[in-house]
Design an enzyme around this catalytic site. Structure first.
Site, PDB file in Angstrom:
ATOM      1  CG  LEU A   1     -83.011 -10.362 -54.642  1.00 23.48           C
ATOM      2  CD1 LEU A   1     -83.655 -10.977 -55.872  1.00 23.48           C
ATOM      3  CD2 LEU A   1     -82.946  -8.852 -54.772  1.00 23.48           C
TER       4      LEU A   1
ATOM      5  CG  HIS B   1     -88.528 -16.011 -65.651  1.00 23.77           C
ATOM      6  ND1 HIS B   1     -88.439 -16.898 -66.702  1.00 23.77           N
ATOM      7  CD2 HIS B   1     -87.447 -16.272 -64.861  1.00 23.77           C
ATOM      8  CE1 HIS B   1     -87.372 -17.657 -66.541  1.00 23.77           C
ATOM      9  NE2 HIS B   1     -86.760 -17.298 -65.446  1.00 23.77           N
TER      10      HIS B   1
END
EC number: 2.1.1.387
Length: 400
Positions: free
Chosen positions: A287, A309
């Site tokens: 990512l 989270h």
């Protein structure tokens, strides 16, 4: 009052968990009520003793016993009632029986094992699970030793050093400050197979304890609106780790085309995944690799479970923007399976996870914070789908 208490105690001692088969919501409500009762009855002196002494010592002893191979040897021998000398012989390490005697008392007092007579013990189902490698419980517990406990112990000093400000910088977290390597959580896992194993095992155990997301989000409606011709992807699980969430989709929809479910994660993670269906294919993707966009474009849904989270709001917005850039307007969905903190009455699970990820400069989020993160990423919030257990929700978003 004493008679009522005695009657209640008698009923509780004969309670069997089998009566809650298929009624997990009821079991959970009773467990929460029992926890509340425990805290109501506990005195301030008892609470202080438990928090300061009992809980940390209990886990240190449990970890030491796991390290000796006691539980593994006991399970391999078929379980059963054993005396201390027999249990010492079942251990993989050369353990002095007298040392074992001290530690087994504490395990029995915490219901990890059962004390059946003087110096005799029987395993509980949980003790056998610790000894069974297929459950991954033992390495999952080690996440406390490898990651959680050292960081938690450093937390007060870190807050004092940073003037008691909420940490928001992923690169200057309490976690990074705790360990001599000065690496982030995922960097430490990548660099150390033991740390990666404890994390991966915990994620596996944690996922199995949750309600499968296709049970509280309508994946059939999602599928009805999908175009899977020419190998078009149905669901991309971004940061999907072991693939259990996609397996649950495959189980619910057995007629899905091969390769229509895509498991995305770091190369070393997807390289270690063993899948039992051709409906799921793996794609290695980082990512945070500079200049590399989301490789799967125009999917019906981009799913993330307990991914955002782990990151600050700023970084989470960047992750979502990367996905938004390859979404098909009017077709693609973003599905975020994560904790949504209620405005009041957060559960111990929710609040503990919030403070845990806060030590990595991340946080769990309320509806208001989720709405802002989603909007800042250029997406539109559609609806929250709670799991019915008060743990997590699926948050649906799309392009405006």
């Amino acid at each position: 009052m004493a008679d009522i208490a005695e009657q209640l105690i008698e009923k509780l001692q004969t309670l069997e968990t089998s009566i809650f088969e298929g009624q997990d919501a009821t079991r959970q409500k009773l467990a929460l009520a029992a926890r509340k009762l425990f805290h109501t009855l506990e005195t301030k002196e008892e609470k202080t003793m438990r928090l300061a002494i009992e809980e940390p010592v209990m886990f240190s002893v449990l970890q030491a016993l796991i390290d000796t191979g006691l539980f593994e040897g006991w399970a391999a021998a078929g379980g059963g009632e054993r005396d201390v000398t027999e249990l010492a012989k079942l251990s993989k390490r050369d353990v002095e029986p007298e040392l074992l005697r001290h530690q087994l008392r504490l395990m029995a007092a915490n219901h990890i094992i059962l004390e059946t007579a003087n110096d005799r013990y029987a395993p509980t189902p949980y003790a056998l699970a610790i000894g069974d490698k297929s459950t991954k419980v033992a390495p999952a517990l080690r996440i406390r030793t490898d990651h959680v406990a050292p960081c938690a112990m450093h937390w007060p000093d870190f807050l004092a050093k940073t003037n008691y400000r909420k940490p928001r910088d992923d690169k200057a977290s309490c976690y990074i400050d705790t360990f001599p390597e000065k690496k982030s959580f995922f960097e430490r896992c990548s660099a150390n197979p033991v740390h990666q194993e404890s994390f991966s095992s915990f994620m596996d155990v944690w996922a199995k304890g949750k309600r499968p997301w296709p049970e509280f989000y309508d994946t059939q409606a999602l599928l009805d609106g999908a175009d899977l011709s020419n190998g078009s992807p149905f669901v991309v699980d971004v940061g999907g780790h072991h693939g259990i969430d996609l397996m649950r989709v495959a189980e619910k929809h057995p007629d899905l085309p091969a390769g229509s479910l895509v498991l995305e994660d770091l190369p070393d993670v997807v390289g270690a995944v063993h899948l039992t269906t051709d409906k799921i294919r793996t794609v290695a993707h980082d990512l945070f690799e500079e200049g590399v966009e989301q490789p799967i474009k125009g999917a019906r849904a981009y799913f993330m479970h307990a991914v955002l989270h782990d990151w600050s709001d700023e970084t989470s917005v960047k992750i979502l923007r990367q996905i938004a850039a390859v979404m098909k307007p009017g077709y693609s969905k973003v599905l975020i399976n994560d904790i949504v903190i209620p405005s009041t009455g957060a559960s111990c699970y929710q609040a503990a996870m919030d403070c845990l990820v806060l030590q990595a400069s991340a946080n769990e989020r309320t509806e208001a914070v989720w709405s802002k993160v989603i909007k800042d990423a250029g997406l539109k919030l559609v609806k929250y789908y709670p799991d019915g257990r008060g743990y997590e929700s699926v948050i649906e978003a799309e392009l405006p």
